[in-house]
Every structure is written in C-alpha cells, then in structure tokens.
Design a protein around this motif. Structure first.
Motif, mmCIF file in Angstrom:
data_model
loop_
_atom_site.group_PDB
_atom_site.id
_atom_site.type_symbol
_atom_site.label_atom_id
_atom_site.label_comp_id
_atom_site.label_asym_id
_atom_site.label_seq_id
_atom_site.Cartn_x
_atom_site.Cartn_y
_atom_site.Cartn_z
ATOM 1 N N GLU A 1 89.596 59.512 -82.182
ATOM 2 C CA GLU A 1 88.685 60.637 -82.325
ATOM 3 C C GLU A 1 87.570 60.580 -81.279
ATOM 4 O O GLU A 1 87.170 61.604 -80.732
ATOM 5 C CB GLU A 1 88.107 60.646 -83.743
ATOM 6 C CG GLU A 1 87.479 61.963 -84.121
ATOM 7 C CD GLU A 1 87.130 62.014 -85.597
ATOM 8 O OE1 GLU A 1 86.218 62.799 -85.927
ATOM 9 O OE2 GLU A 1 87.735 61.295 -86.422
ATOM 10 N N VAL B 1 91.117 71.749 -79.308
ATOM 11 C CA VAL B 1 89.888 71.962 -80.070
ATOM 12 C C VAL B 1 89.329 73.369 -79.873
ATOM 13 O O VAL B 1 89.078 74.094 -80.836
ATOM 14 C CB VAL B 1 88.828 70.894 -79.699
ATOM 15 C CG1 VAL B 1 87.496 71.180 -80.383
ATOM 16 C CG2 VAL B 1 89.327 69.506 -80.092
ATOM 17 N N ASP B 2 89.108 73.767 -78.615
ATOM 18 C CA ASP B 2 88.423 75.038 -78.355
ATOM 19 C C ASP B 2 89.339 76.257 -78.416
ATOM 20 O O ASP B 2 88.897 77.340 -78.792
ATOM 21 C CB ASP B 2 87.737 74.993 -76.990
ATOM 22 C CG ASP B 2 86.513 74.089 -76.992
ATOM 23 O OD1 ASP B 2 86.056 73.708 -78.087
ATOM 24 O OD2 ASP B 2 86.016 73.758 -75.896
ATOM 25 N N LEU C 1 91.499 73.224 -83.672
ATOM 26 C CA LEU C 1 91.677 72.004 -84.460
ATOM 27 C C LEU C 1 90.361 71.242 -84.543
ATOM 28 O O LEU C 1 89.538 71.310 -83.633
ATOM 29 C CB LEU C 1 92.736 71.097 -83.815
ATOM 30 C CG LEU C 1 94.167 71.619 -83.732
ATOM 31 C CD1 LEU C 1 95.050 70.605 -83.022
ATOM 32 C CD2 LEU C 1 94.716 71.927 -85.110
ATOM 33 N N SER C 2 90.187 70.506 -85.622
ATOM 34 C CA SER C 2 89.016 69.631 -85.730
ATOM 35 C C SER C 2 89.249 68.436 -84.815
ATOM 36 O O SER C 2 90.366 68.194 -84.346
ATOM 37 C CB SER C 2 88.836 69.162 -87.174
ATOM 38 O OG SER C 2 89.880 68.283 -87.540
ATOM 39 N N TYR C 3 88.193 67.645 -84.587
ATOM 40 C CA TYR C 3 88.349 66.449 -83.754
ATOM 41 C C TYR C 3 89.394 65.519 -84.352
ATOM 42 O O TYR C 3 90.217 64.950 -83.638
ATOM 43 C CB TYR C 3 87.020 65.705 -83.613
ATOM 44 C CG TYR C 3 85.970 66.424 -82.810
ATOM 45 C CD1 TYR C 3 86.287 67.451 -81.940
ATOM 46 C CD2 TYR C 3 84.645 66.055 -82.911
ATOM 47 C CE1 TYR C 3 85.319 68.099 -81.196
ATOM 48 C CE2 TYR C 3 83.659 66.692 -82.169
ATOM 49 C CZ TYR C 3 84.005 67.723 -81.314
ATOM 50 O OH TYR C 3 83.055 68.351 -80.576
ATOM 51 N N LYS C 4 89.351 65.375 -85.663
ATOM 52 C CA LYS C 4 90.287 64.480 -86.345
ATOM 53 C C LYS C 4 91.722 64.985 -86.199
ATOM 54 O O LYS C 4 92.640 64.212 -85.919
ATOM 55 C CB LYS C 4 89.901 64.370 -87.822
ATOM 56 C CG LYS C 4 90.685 63.354 -88.595
ATOM 57 C CD LYS C 4 90.144 63.219 -90.010
ATOM 58 C CE LYS C 4 90.810 62.074 -90.745
ATOM 59 N NZ LYS C 4 90.227 61.880 -92.070
ATOM 60 N N GLU C 5 91.931 66.288 -86.396
ATOM 61 C CA GLU C 5 93.270 66.861 -86.264
ATOM 62 C C GLU C 5 93.780 66.760 -84.826
ATOM 63 O O GLU C 5 94.955 66.451 -84.595
ATOM 64 C CB GLU C 5 93.262 68.330 -86.696
ATOM 65 C CG GLU C 5 93.006 68.544 -88.163
ATOM 66 C CD GLU C 5 92.704 69.992 -88.501
ATOM 67 O OE1 GLU C 5 93.009 70.394 -89.638
ATOM 68 O OE2 GLU C 5 92.174 70.722 -87.637
#
Length: 164
Positions: free
Chosen positions: A142, A124-125, A129-133
């Motif tokens: 998620e 993520v960071d 990536l998004s939370y979903k990805e």
C-alpha cells in the motif's frame, strides 16, 4: 579438462561485457541492467568451463540473457499509441471543446508515464480503487501505491504544464 568459473575474476571482464551489452541493448541503462542480470544468472550456480576463455563464456551468457529478455518482452502486451490528434480522445462528460482538448492532453500525459506509475494512477484516479484495493490488484504494498501515485501525479502535472 573442465574447470570451474572463478567468481573472483568476473570483475576483470566488466568493461568489455558492458560495451558488448551497450551494443546489444542500444542504451546505457539497458546495458547496465543486462550486465547485472547476466552476472546474477552466472553466479546463481557453479559453472564449469571447457577452455580457458572466461570472457567468451560471459559473452555467450550475455547474448543468451539478451535474447531471453527480448523474447519475454515480445510476449507482453503493450498499449497501442494514442492518436496524434488529441481531439479524437473525447471526454463524454465534456460539452466544451476546450475541456475535451484538455482531457485529451491529460490522457496523453498519463499514457506517457512509466508502466508502474501509469498502472497505479489508472487504478486509483481513473478506476477509483482505494489504495488497499489497488495494492492488492497490482501485487504491491500500500505504501508503494501511495508513493508511485504521488510521483505519477507530479509527472502528469509537469507534462500537462509543458504542453500548455
């Protein structure tokens, strides 16, 4: 003279099996996991014993479980250790050496996280990536991503604050 292993009597051997697991694994936590995994394997299907030695059978199962676990771990990729000198891990965006040093401390703190937390934080960071990805890539829910990310960020802040 085969006889079935009685699941009701397995608890009688827990202490001795735990001590043996601790000797094999080297830590209390790993010993607990090893005993639990051994019992799960033994109880997964009916077992027939050739003699009256339940403990001997369980110790053999414990040893086999330990060796299987070690073989599996040896096949997994492990990240290499970071260099001892933090200034070798340079942030290409940093122009100030102090900022580069802070980035190195941050990367070291991230690398020291437990695997589950580190994977989510990097997904993520670091990679954006998004939370979903991230959930899809890591094959978790998620909500699990959000929870692990929160705890990972807290741990990184604590580690960086402790170094400073």
């Amino acid at each position: 003279m085969d006889r079935p292993l009685d699941p009701a009597q397995l608890g009688d051997h827990l202490d001795r099996l735990y001590r043996a697991a601790w000797a094999l694994a080297g830590s209390r936590e790993d010993a607990e996991d090893l005993v639990q995994e051994t019992y799960a394997r033994v109880l997964s299907r009916p077992r027939l014993l050739r003699n009256e030695d339940d403990l001997g059978y369980l110790l053999g199962a414990l040893r086999n479980t330990f060796l299987t676990k070690k073989r599996t771990e040896s096949r997994r990729l492990r990240p290499g250790p970071l260099p001892d000198q933090l200034d070798l891990v340079a942030d290409p965006q940093a122009r100030d050496p102090h900022v580069a040093l802070e980035a190195g401390e941050l990367y070291a703190a991230i690398a020291a996280l437990p695997d589950d937390f580190r994977d989510v934080l990097v997904a993520v960071d670091i990679t954006g990536l998004s939370y979903k990805e991230a959930a899809k890539a890591l094959k978790v829910r998620e909500g699990t991503v959000m929870s692990r990310l929160y705890r990972a960020r807290q741990q990184v802040v604590r580690r960086v604050d402790a170094v400073s």
